[in-house]
Design an enzyme around this catalytic site. Structure first.
Site, short mmCIF file in Angstrom:
data_model
loop_
_atom_site.label_atom_id
_atom_site.label_comp_id
_atom_site.label_asym_id
_atom_site.label_seq_id
_atom_site.Cartn_x
_atom_site.Cartn_y
_atom_site.Cartn_z
CD GLU A 1 12.52 86.98 24.71
OE1 GLU A 1 11.83 85.78 25.01
OE2 GLU A 1 12.63 87.42 26.00
CE LYS B 1 11.25 83.44 27.64
NZ LYS B 1 10.33 84.77 27.08
CB CYS C 1 13.71 87.00 28.70
SG CYS C 1 12.10 89.03 29.11
#
Length: 546
Positions: A41, A112, A148
């Site tokens: 990330e 994300k 994540c």
């Protein structure tokens, strides 16, 4: 065709350095026959960038660096994390994104969706969430790409979910049959096991392989353990990268076989590895190549020195003994022996004359008042001044040596033993300090046995022991864990532990009243689920009683 995981150690804002690592790892993977490589990330800019993403130049450098990586990695597909401009209507400048690079261009972009705002995370402050997600095809698979936290909301694992939407569930419902996750998941004790268990539930529930590439290294207070992995649909680990080190591993997405490298296992071993990595990267990434440590002959400074030597090498560590009138001969000798065992420079700077000078200057102002903690703190502050003087004169950074137990209850001196640029063991309870010291000696005996055996003492007055002020550390640490990490009330703690309620209330009061000290402390390395610092935000001026 093989897929590679590039577990790299990035530095925030080092676009040239981060890009060079991505390109180097990609070329190695291509030479080994991999068709795709994944990086963590925000690998382009480093994680967590925090408010740097508010600077337009920082966001622009992300885009420039991404294009450079794309041009330099032709011949292999690359997935890496990058900060990308957000749509104006979101009110945010950037999104936390994953870019798929193919044939010199950005072939796809996925941002994300779930932005954490708990503990050390404050991503909603800086990033706009993605509004949709899409699958992409690779190697005959329908790849679901997540970042994540997007994988941390599975209803089959969490009793209480933080978000109403599950990106993994949505992508699997859309036909995804291979889950990819690029992460910057910080370490704390037992976190690797939690991460493995959670991803195994996802793999078994959706009957798909799960791939997670995690960041490794230290950035400020955070330590990232790496431990990237690949799981088969039954939850078995079929590939795994090393813990606490950069690594490049490969796996076959069809046969589901791959490299399995050694892991750091066990509480003491993992905690020590995290502290060494965090210390090394904090110094290196901040531009310091040497450290100075006050050596009292006690267990805390001994452990800190051992960590520093393993992080930087003995030639980069300077120990300083600063005995006062109340320092025992044994403590001075223990400090000297420790330095010799570690192979570090040791300077002895007695503070008797300086202490006498302070008392002489303050004699009239203090007339009629007995000596108390004031004089104890003066000794500590003299030592802090000397350490900072050495730091200024010779360069390097002072490492403070206070542990979590002391910091919790304020058993520390502002501008004294709290002086320094990094509080190495500030998230290590005193009882764990002893466990880590014994671990150090299990490899090679460097901490003198008397340091391990003698009762803890600040040695700031005659015959002083920590138990004059605090309960035994095995009791104190259990109270602190219950109150700080598990948020229990004094009544709950006293009832469950069978401790005296008055004692528990006194300790809880000490914790609350020491907040002003902790907010002036040097950054510390986080190894517990709830560390002091950015992940624990309490007001200083408050009348609330727990």
């Amino acid at each position: 065709m093989k897929i590679a995981l590039g577990q790299i150690n990035t530095t925030i804002g080092d676009f040239a350095g981060n890009a060079a690592k991505i390109i180097d790892f990609s070329r190695q993977a291509q030479a080994a026959g991999a068709g795709l490589i994944l990086f963590p990330e925000l690998a382009i800019c480093g994680y967590p960038p925090r408010d740097l993403v508010e600077r337009p130049s920082f966001v622009a450098r992300n885009q420039e660096s991404l294009q450079h990586v794309a041009q330099e990695t032709r011949g292999i597909a690359v997935i890496c994390g990058v900060a990308t401009p957000a749509h104006a209507e979101t009110g945010k400048r950037v999104m936390n994104s994953a870019a798929l690079l193919r044939d010199g261009v950005v072939a796809a972009m996925q941002s994300k969706m779930l932005l954490p705002t708990y503990d050390v995370f404050d991503e909603m402050r800086n990033f706009a969430p993605a509004q949709k997600q899409e699958l992409f095809q690779f190697c005959g698979k329908q790849m679901a790409l997540t970042i994540c936290e997007d994988a941390w909301n599975d209803k089959h694992f969490w009793n209480r979910r933080l978000y109403g939407f599950d990106p993994v569930e949505s992508l699997m419902s859309a036909g995804g049959n291979f889950l990819l996750n690029i992460s910057a998941s910080p370490f704390w004790l037992d976190k690797p096991r939690l991460r493995r268990d959670m991803l195994a539930v996802i793999a078994r529930n959706y009957k798909v392989p799960v791939v997670m590439v995690n960041l490794v290294g230290g950035n400020d207070s955070l330590v990232f353990d790496g431990s990237s992995l690949v799981m088969a649909p039954d939850g078995r680990i079929v590939a795994q990268a090393k813990s606490f080190d950069e690594d490049l591993i490969y796996f076959d997405p069809n046969a589901l076989t791959g490299d399995i490298h050694d892991q750091v296992e066990g509480e003491a071993t993992s905690a020590y590895a995290a502290l060494v990595l965090g210390t090394r990267d904090y110094c290196r990434k901040c531009g310091f190549d040497r450290v100075t440590i006050g050596l009292s002959g006690g267990i805390d400074s001994a452990l800190t020195a051992a960590i520093a030597v393993d992080a930087l090498g003995p030639e980069h560590v300077r120990g300083v003994g600063m005995p006062s009138p109340y320092s025992s001969p044994g403590s001075i000798e223990d400090a000297r022996s420790l330095a010799a065992n570690l192979g570090i420079r040791f300077d002895l700077l007695p503070i008797n004359d300086a202490f006498d000078a302070y008392r002489k200057i303050l004699k009239n102002a203090f007339a009629g008042r007995p000596e108390d903690a004031t004089e104890e703190n003066i000794q500590s502050r003299i030592r802090g001044t000397l350490l900072m003087a050495l730091s200024n004169k010779f360069g390097g950074i002072v490492l403070s040596t206070g542990n979590k137990s002391e910091l919790a209850v304020g058993y520390c001196t502002l501008y004294g033993d709290m002086a320094g640029g990094l509080a190495v063991i500030s998230d290590v309870p005193k009882t764990m300090v002893y466990r880590l010291a014994r671990y150090v000696n299990s490899r090679r005996e460097v901490i003198p046995q008397p340091t391990l055996d003698k009762p803890p003492s600040a040695e700031l007055r005659p015959n002083q022991q920590d138990t004059d002020t605090l309960p035994p550390y095995d009791i104190l640490d259990r109270i602190l864990e219950d109150y700080i990490e598990d948020l229990k009330t004094p009544e709950q703690i006293a009832g469950e532990r069978q401790f005296d309620l008055k004692l528990v209330r006194r300790i809880v009061g000490m914790v609350d009243h020491a907040e002003y000290k902790r907010q002036q402390a040097a950054p510390g390395l986080k190894i517990s689920e709830k560390a002091f610092g950015v992940g624990r935000r309490f007001p200083i001026a408050a009348k609330y009683e727990t």
